[in-house]
Design a protein around this motif. Structure first.
Motif, PDB file in Angstrom:
ATOM      1  N   LEU A  35      -5.678  54.007   3.569  1.00 20.98           N
ATOM      2  CA  LEU A  35      -6.674  54.832   3.757  1.00 20.98           C
ATOM      3  C   LEU A  35      -8.073  53.972   3.455  1.00 20.98           C
ATOM      4  CD1 LEU A  35      -7.508  57.797   4.203  1.00 20.98           C
ATOM      5  CD2 LEU A  35      -7.502  58.163   1.665  1.00 20.98           C
ATOM      6  N   LEU A  36      -9.052  54.301   4.272  1.00 14.13           N
ATOM      7  CA  LEU A  36     -10.290  53.444   4.075  1.00 14.13           C
ATOM      8  C   LEU A  36     -11.599  54.286   4.050  1.00 14.13           C
ATOM      9  CD1 LEU A  36     -11.805  50.478   3.748  1.00 14.13           C
ATOM     10  CD2 LEU A  36     -11.754  50.655   6.481  1.00 14.13           C
ATOM     11  N   HIS A  37     -12.108  54.427   2.629  1.00 13.47           N
ATOM     12  CA  HIS A  37     -13.560  55.169   2.782  1.00 13.47           C
ATOM     13  C   HIS A  37     -14.576  54.579   3.129  1.00 13.47           C
ATOM     14  CE1 HIS A  37     -11.612  58.476   0.539  1.00 13.47           C
ATOM     15  NE2 HIS A  37     -10.856  57.831  -0.129  1.00 13.47           N
ATOM     16  N   ALA A  38     -15.682  55.293   3.477  1.00 10.34           N
ATOM     17  CA  ALA A  38     -16.795  54.636   4.115  1.00 10.34           C
ATOM     18  C   ALA A  38     -16.618  53.755   5.378  1.00 10.34           C
ATOM     19  CB  ALA A  38     -17.534  54.018   3.110  1.00 10.34           C
ATOM     20  N   ALA A  39     -15.857  54.197   6.064  1.00  5.65           N
ATOM     21  CA  ALA A  39     -14.966  53.213   7.170  1.00  5.65           C
ATOM     22  C   ALA A  39     -16.084  52.967   7.992  1.00  5.65           C
ATOM     23  CB  ALA A  39     -13.994  53.736   7.813  1.00  5.65           C
ATOM     24  N   ALA A  40     -17.471  53.471   8.243  1.00  4.67           N
ATOM     25  CA  ALA A  40     -18.463  53.140   9.216  1.00  4.67           C
ATOM     26  C   ALA A  40     -19.320  52.017   8.550  1.00  4.67           C
ATOM     27  CB  ALA A  40     -18.895  54.377   9.971  1.00  4.67           C
ATOM     28  N   GLY A  41     -19.334  51.674   7.366  1.00  3.71           N
ATOM     29  CA  GLY A  41     -20.130  51.120   6.713  1.00  3.71           C
ATOM     30  C   GLY A  41     -20.008  49.583   6.920  1.00  3.71           C
ATOM     31  N   GLY A  42     -20.840  48.698   6.243  1.00  4.45           N
ATOM     32  CA  GLY A  42     -20.648  47.225   6.441  1.00  4.45           C
ATOM     33  C   GLY A  42     -19.377  46.724   6.191  1.00  4.45           C
ATOM     34  N   VAL A  43     -18.837  47.183   4.942  1.00  5.35           N
ATOM     35  CA  VAL A  43     -17.379  46.710   4.566  1.00  5.35           C
ATOM     36  C   VAL A  43     -16.347  47.361   5.452  1.00  5.35           C
ATOM     37  CG1 VAL A  43     -15.672  46.742   2.696  1.00  5.35           C
ATOM     38  CG2 VAL A  43     -17.947  45.996   2.308  1.00  5.35           C
ATOM     39  N   GLY A  44     -16.490  48.470   5.695  1.00  4.44           N
ATOM     40  CA  GLY A  44     -15.749  49.448   6.449  1.00  4.44           C
ATOM     41  C   GLY A  44     -15.321  48.879   8.037  1.00  4.44           C
ATOM     42  N   LEU A  45     -16.363  48.675   8.761  1.00 10.19           N
ATOM     43  CA  LEU A  45     -16.033  48.221   9.920  1.00 10.19           C
ATOM     44  C   LEU A  45     -15.487  46.701  10.083  1.00 10.19           C
ATOM     45  CD1 LEU A  45     -19.519  49.149  11.698  1.00 10.19           C
ATOM     46  CD2 LEU A  45     -17.151  50.345  11.805  1.00 10.19           C
ATOM     47  N   LEU A  46     -15.866  45.893   9.185  1.00  8.27           N
ATOM     48  CA  LEU A  46     -14.980  44.458   9.010  1.00  8.27           C
ATOM     49  C   LEU A  46     -13.572  44.797   8.388  1.00  8.27           C
ATOM     50  CD1 LEU A  46     -17.776  42.388   7.245  1.00  8.27           C
ATOM     51  CD2 LEU A  46     -17.312  42.631   9.424  1.00  8.27           C
ATOM     52  N   ALA A  47     -13.353  45.797   7.746  1.00 14.40           N
ATOM     53  CA  ALA A  47     -11.764  46.016   7.397  1.00 14.40           C
ATOM     54  C   ALA A  47     -11.162  46.814   8.464  1.00 14.40           C
ATOM     55  CB  ALA A  47     -12.006  46.892   6.009  1.00 14.40           C
ATOM     56  N   CYS A  48     -11.787  47.305   9.066  1.00  7.88           N
ATOM     57  CA  CYS A  48     -11.147  48.011  10.390  1.00  7.88           C
ATOM     58  C   CYS A  48     -10.601  46.826  11.387  1.00  7.88           C
ATOM     59  CB  CYS A  48     -11.980  49.048  11.148  1.00  7.88           C
ATOM     60  SG  CYS A  48     -12.086  50.752  10.140  1.00  7.88           S
ATOM     61  N   GLN A  49     -11.736  46.125  11.441  1.00  8.90           N
ATOM     62  CA  GLN A  49     -11.009  44.938  12.321  1.00  8.90           C
ATOM     63  C   GLN A  49     -10.156  43.852  11.765  1.00  8.90           C
ATOM     64  OE1 GLN A  49     -14.833  43.098  14.324  1.00  8.90           O
ATOM     65  NE2 GLN A  49     -15.883  44.277  12.895  1.00  8.90           N
ATOM     66  N   TRP A  50     -10.567  43.708  10.674  1.00  6.87           N
ATOM     67  CA  TRP A  50      -9.390  42.823   9.826  1.00  6.87           C
ATOM     68  C   TRP A  50      -8.117  43.358  10.196  1.00  6.87           C
ATOM     69  CZ3 TRP A  50     -11.022  38.376   6.720  1.00  6.87           C
ATOM     70  CH2 TRP A  50      -9.987  37.518   6.189  1.00  6.87           C
ATOM     71  N   ALA A  51      -7.824  44.498   9.744  1.00  8.70           N
ATOM     72  CA  ALA A  51      -6.374  45.318   9.763  1.00  8.70           C
ATOM     73  C   ALA A  51      -5.920  45.257  11.249  1.00  8.70           C
ATOM     74  CB  ALA A  51      -6.780  46.713   9.180  1.00  8.70           C
ATOM     75  N   ARG A  52      -6.914  45.500  12.170  1.00  7.96           N
ATOM     76  CA  ARG A  52      -6.383  45.515  13.410  1.00  7.96           C
ATOM     77  C   ARG A  52      -5.862  44.297  13.837  1.00  7.96           C
ATOM     78  NH1 ARG A  52     -10.773  47.328  18.019  1.00  7.96           N
ATOM     79  NH2 ARG A  52     -11.533  45.387  17.036  1.00  7.96           N
ATOM     80  N   SER A  53      -6.565  43.079  13.365  1.00  8.57           N
ATOM     81  CA  SER A  53      -5.881  41.674  13.782  1.00  8.57           C
ATOM     82  C   SER A  53      -4.905  41.191  13.186  1.00  8.57           C
ATOM     83  CB  SER A  53      -6.926  40.736  13.373  1.00  8.57           C
ATOM     84  OG  SER A  53      -7.018  40.557  11.832  1.00  8.57           O
ATOM     85  N   GLU A  54      -4.199  42.163  12.122  1.00  5.45           N
ATOM     86  CA  GLU A  54      -2.981  41.830  11.555  1.00  5.45           C
ATOM     87  C   GLU A  54      -1.877  42.924  11.684  1.00  5.45           C
ATOM     88  OE1 GLU A  54      -3.946  40.359   7.513  1.00  5.45           O
ATOM     89  OE2 GLU A  54      -4.749  38.604   8.559  1.00  5.45           O
ATOM     90  N   ARG A  81     -17.059  55.072  15.645  1.00  3.91           N
ATOM     91  CA  ARG A  81     -17.231  53.509  15.281  1.00  3.91           C
ATOM     92  C   ARG A  81     -15.959  53.014  14.632  1.00  3.91           C
ATOM     93  NH1 ARG A  81     -21.835  51.298  15.993  1.00  3.91           N
ATOM     94  NH2 ARG A  81     -21.594  49.687  14.217  1.00  3.91           N
ATOM     95  N   ALA A  82     -15.633  53.786  13.722  1.00 13.52           N
ATOM     96  CA  ALA A  82     -14.421  53.455  12.886  1.00 13.52           C
ATOM     97  C   ALA A  82     -13.334  53.257  13.973  1.00 13.52           C
ATOM     98  CB  ALA A  82     -13.909  54.171  11.844  1.00 13.52           C
ATOM     99  N   LEU A  83     -13.134  54.135  14.705  1.00 16.58           N
ATOM    100  CA  LEU A  83     -11.731  54.101  15.677  1.00 16.58           C
ATOM    101  C   LEU A  83     -12.011  53.127  16.677  1.00 16.58           C
ATOM    102  CD1 LEU A  83     -11.560  57.887  16.476  1.00 16.58           C
ATOM    103  CD2 LEU A  83     -10.006  56.368  15.235  1.00 16.58           C
ATOM    104  N   GLU A  84     -13.545  52.866  17.090  1.00 14.95           N
ATOM    105  CA  GLU A  84     -13.815  51.476  17.924  1.00 14.95           C
ATOM    106  C   GLU A  84     -13.379  50.086  17.472  1.00 14.95           C
ATOM    107  OE1 GLU A  84     -17.765  52.146  19.074  1.00 14.95           O
ATOM    108  OE2 GLU A  84     -17.581  53.895  20.196  1.00 14.95           O
ATOM    109  N   HIS A  85     -13.426  50.217  16.197  1.00 15.20           N
ATOM    110  CA  HIS A  85     -13.211  48.862  15.589  1.00 15.20           C
ATOM    111  C   HIS A  85     -11.797  48.510  15.042  1.00 15.20           C
ATOM    112  CE1 HIS A  85     -17.451  48.766  15.732  1.00 15.20           C
ATOM    113  NE2 HIS A  85     -17.539  47.620  15.787  1.00 15.20           N
ATOM    114  N   GLY A  86     -10.921  49.792  15.325  1.00 18.73           N
ATOM    115  CA  GLY A  86      -9.593  49.329  14.707  1.00 18.73           C
ATOM    116  C   GLY A  86      -8.661  50.344  14.049  1.00 18.73           C
TER     117      GLY A  86
END
Length: 328
Positions: free
Chosen positions: A147-166, A182-187
């Motif tokens: 569960l990722l809070h503030a998922a559309a922020g700077g850390v959040g969008l990077l975290a969404c991508q990182w998670a998707r890659s793994e 935006r969060a959904l688009e990024h993973g």
């Protein structure tokens, strides 16, 4: 004539209006130091905390933790950088809100040619934060749910991508349909809109079939803390890594026991990057993700250095998406 650099300085804690631009002397780097001329500077919530006094600093103080540019000179003993190198950093002494600065070399890493200065300034502190969240805090494997809070922020969008890659499943929490999209688009695999869903934990339970998530990554703090605990599965891990909504009150340890023997940690990036070798290894891991196209910087806003007060106001009002950079 002594060279100077325009630098954002505070002489008292307070609102965005306390930040002033001053010409500060710019000397030669001493042993173990480098002088870097910034091409872009990152904006982060820790800057707000330091400006406001939540993280009190000796005054007067220069602000900023993240930047990218060209190394102009290196001091004695610095071997991993030389004059003319592209370089970036996220951490070290504050003072990044400046045209140029002298700083300890241990926090500064070589920047690959394939990564633009603005992207580096947008990704260093946030990206290294994501790196330690996924790599160095608790084991997180493919198939786990976060569960990722503030998922559309700077850390959040990077975290969404990182998670998707793994192959890690992210349930994103964000305010408003655009940020959720935006969060959904990024993973992210699901997104919870806090403006439409009053009970985050109940929605998490519904999305996970009543199980709860393996890990919560919460950079919001006070406003989301209880919902974060209630979203965890038994033996789950709560990572509280920020205070965007305010400081979390003291925690009753029995609240962790009653919710299923939960675990909680409050890490900081600066502990992880205090060792220069560890810092360079973390940056290499991050840059590998960027060069491979698995993680991309999301620069949502750009401000001139003299517009720093406006930038802070936008960040605090949660009017930003992705990362914000200052251009000296």
């Amino acid at each position: 004539m002594t060279a100077t650099a325009r630098t954002v300085v505070i002489r008292q804690h307070g609102g965005p209006e306390v930040m002033m631009l001053e010409d500060r002397p710019l000397g030669e780097p001493g042993p173990g130091e480098v002088r870097i001329r910034h091409h872009a500077v990152g904006l982060n919530f820790i800057d707000v905390y330091q400006r406001s006094g939540l993280y009190a600093m000796p005054l007067p103080a220069a602000l900023g933790q993240e930047g990218a540019g060209i190394v102009e000179a290196v001091g004695e003993g610095v071997t991993h950088l030389k004059a003319g190198d592209r370089a970036a950093y996220g951490g070290g002494p504050s003072g990044a809100y400046a045209e140029a600065r002298v700083m300890p070399a241990g926090a500064v890493v070589p920047l690959p040619e394939g990564i633009a200065f603005e992207d580096a300034a947008a990704i260093m502190l946030k990206g290294l934060t994501v790196q330690f969240l996924f790599r160095r805090t608790v084991p997180i494997a493919s198939g786990d749910t976060v569960l990722l809070h503030a998922a559309a922020g700077g850390v959040g969008l990077l975290a969404c991508q990182w998670a998707r890659s793994e192959g890690i499943r992210v349930i994103a929490v964000a305010g408003g349909p655009e940020k959720c999209a935006r969060a959904l688009e990024h993973g992210a695999i699901h997104a919870i809109d806090t403006r439409a869903v009053p009970d985050i934990a109940a929605e998490v339970r519904r999305l996970t079939g009543g199980r709860g998530v393996d890990v919560v990554m919460d950079g919001v703090g006070r406003d989301t803390f209880e919902a974060s605990l209630d979203s965890l599965r038994p033996l789950g891990m709560m990572i509280s890594f920020g205070n965007a909504s305010g400081k979390v009150p003291p925690v009753d340890l029995m609240a962790l026991a009653s919710r299923g023997s939960l675990k909680i940690t409050r890490p900081t990036l600066f502990t992880h990057i205090a060792d220069p070798e560890a810092c360079r290894a973390m940056a290499a891991d991050l840059f590998g993700k960027v060069v491979a196209g698995e993680v991309t910087a999301q620069v949502g806003q750009r401000f001139r250095l003299d517009e720093v007060a406006e930038a802070h106001r936008a960040l605090e009002a949660r009017e930003t998406t992705g990362s914000t950079v200052l251009i000296p």
